[in-house]
Scaffold this active site. Structure first.
Site, short mmCIF file in Angstrom:
data_model
loop_
_atom_site.label_atom_id
_atom_site.label_comp_id
_atom_site.label_asym_id
_atom_site.label_seq_id
_atom_site.Cartn_x
_atom_site.Cartn_y
_atom_site.Cartn_z
N ARG A 177 34.24 3.57 -8.84
CA ARG A 177 33.16 2.71 -8.33
C ARG A 177 32.77 3.14 -6.91
O ARG A 177 31.59 3.17 -6.57
CB ARG A 177 33.58 1.24 -8.34
CG ARG A 177 33.68 0.65 -9.75
CD ARG A 177 33.97 -0.84 -9.71
NE ARG A 177 32.85 -1.61 -9.22
CZ ARG A 177 32.91 -2.90 -8.89
NH1 ARG A 177 34.06 -3.55 -9.00
NH2 ARG A 177 31.85 -3.54 -8.45
N CYS A 235 35.40 -5.05 -0.98
CA CYS A 235 35.62 -4.64 -2.37
C CYS A 235 34.33 -4.91 -3.12
O CYS A 235 33.24 -4.68 -2.60
CB CYS A 235 36.82 -5.35 -2.97
SG CYS A 235 36.68 -7.17 -2.94
#
Length: 280
Positions: A177, A235
């Site tokens: 990611r 995050c």
């Protein structure tokens, strides 16, 4: 206070004259059945905590998928859990505490000092052969805790951008990611320019307990923590970043949370996105 409590320590505390409040934060991205998993089996006396509803405000483009809850809402939830003023708390999930760390961080942010993570999470309790109970228990007596914000530092998107240049900004998401190879939930793929990849999963040993402090310190020093004047963490939506902050604290570093994280950053088309393995 230590960041973690071992299973052996929790067992002793539960048998003491002043048992802690145990919070079960069963949550995982893409799995909406946390309450059902809790009902199937939980530590005796543990209270279920709904991360989406009790540990976050409703999602928004500006705040991301898990904005910080209003202090009054968090206090109301904590009192529903039965939290009393001055009571010790042990939180856990069933995923290496990557979700439970949100409760750990939020409660400390709200001025609760005596809160720890159950090292190894529910898996460590099972591995020790300790009992679980099933079903949905009756609601505990209401607590009386009074929460106060400001116990831990936070930053916004502008502050995160500055940290990526003047300090160290860690991206706690999985490497794919960060690199922009996949993006399952947020508006765009990639990472905040200048952020350094530091996947949360690398904080843990194979059995789900935190790595030793010296190992964690070496890990973060290799990311630049030793030379950084300030450290920030983000995050996807401010959940697993709290786990990174816990690991950093074990390693001897302080860090600031960007609660909106990538979900808020990527929703703003004016914010740039970097891809690939390097920070820039």
């Amino acid at each position: 206070m230590s960041v973690t409590t071992t299973v052996a320590e929790l067992r002793e505390l539960l048998a003491s004259d002043a048992p802690p409040l145990v919070l079960d934060v069963r949550w995982a991205l893409g799995d909406p059945h946390g309450h059902g998993h809790y009902a199937d089996g939980h530590i005796p006396g543990a209270v279920y905590v709904d991360l989406d509803r009790e540990l976050a405000a409703p999602p928004s483009a500006e705040g991301g998928r898990h904005p910080l809850p209003a202090l009054a809402d968090l206090q109301a939830a904590a009192r529903r859990w039965g939290l009393r003023e001055g009571q010790r708390i042990v939180v856990h999930d069933d995923l290496g505490n990557t979700a439970a760390a949100r409760a750990w961080w939020l409660l400390r942010y709200a001025g609760v000092a005596q809160v720890t993570l159950l090292d190894g999470a529910l898996g460590a309790w099972r591995a020790a052969g300790l009992p679980l109970e099933s079903g949905i228990p009756v609601d505990p007596p209401p607590g009386d805790v009074v929460l106060r914000s400001g116990g831990l530092p936070v930053t916004d998107a502008d502050g995160a951008a500055e940290l990526a240049v003047t300090g160290l900004l860690l991206d706690a998401r999985a490497g794919e990611r960060y690199r922009g190879e996949v993006e399952p939930v947020d508006a765009r793929a990639g990472h905040i320019p200048g952020a350094v990849s530091a996947p949360t999963g690398e904080n843990l040993a194979a059995d789900g307990v935190f790595l030793p402090p010296d190992v964690l310190r070496k890990r973060f020093e290799e990311k630049g923590a030793g030379a950084a004047s300030r450290i920030g963490v983000y995050c996807g939506s401010g959940v697993t970043a709290a786990h990174q902050i816990a690991a950093l604290e074990i390693a001897g570093f302080e860090a600031v949370l960007f609660p909106g994280s990538w979900s808020a950053w990527s929703a703003d088309p004016a914010r740039p996105a970097a891809t690939g393995p390097s920070p820039s």
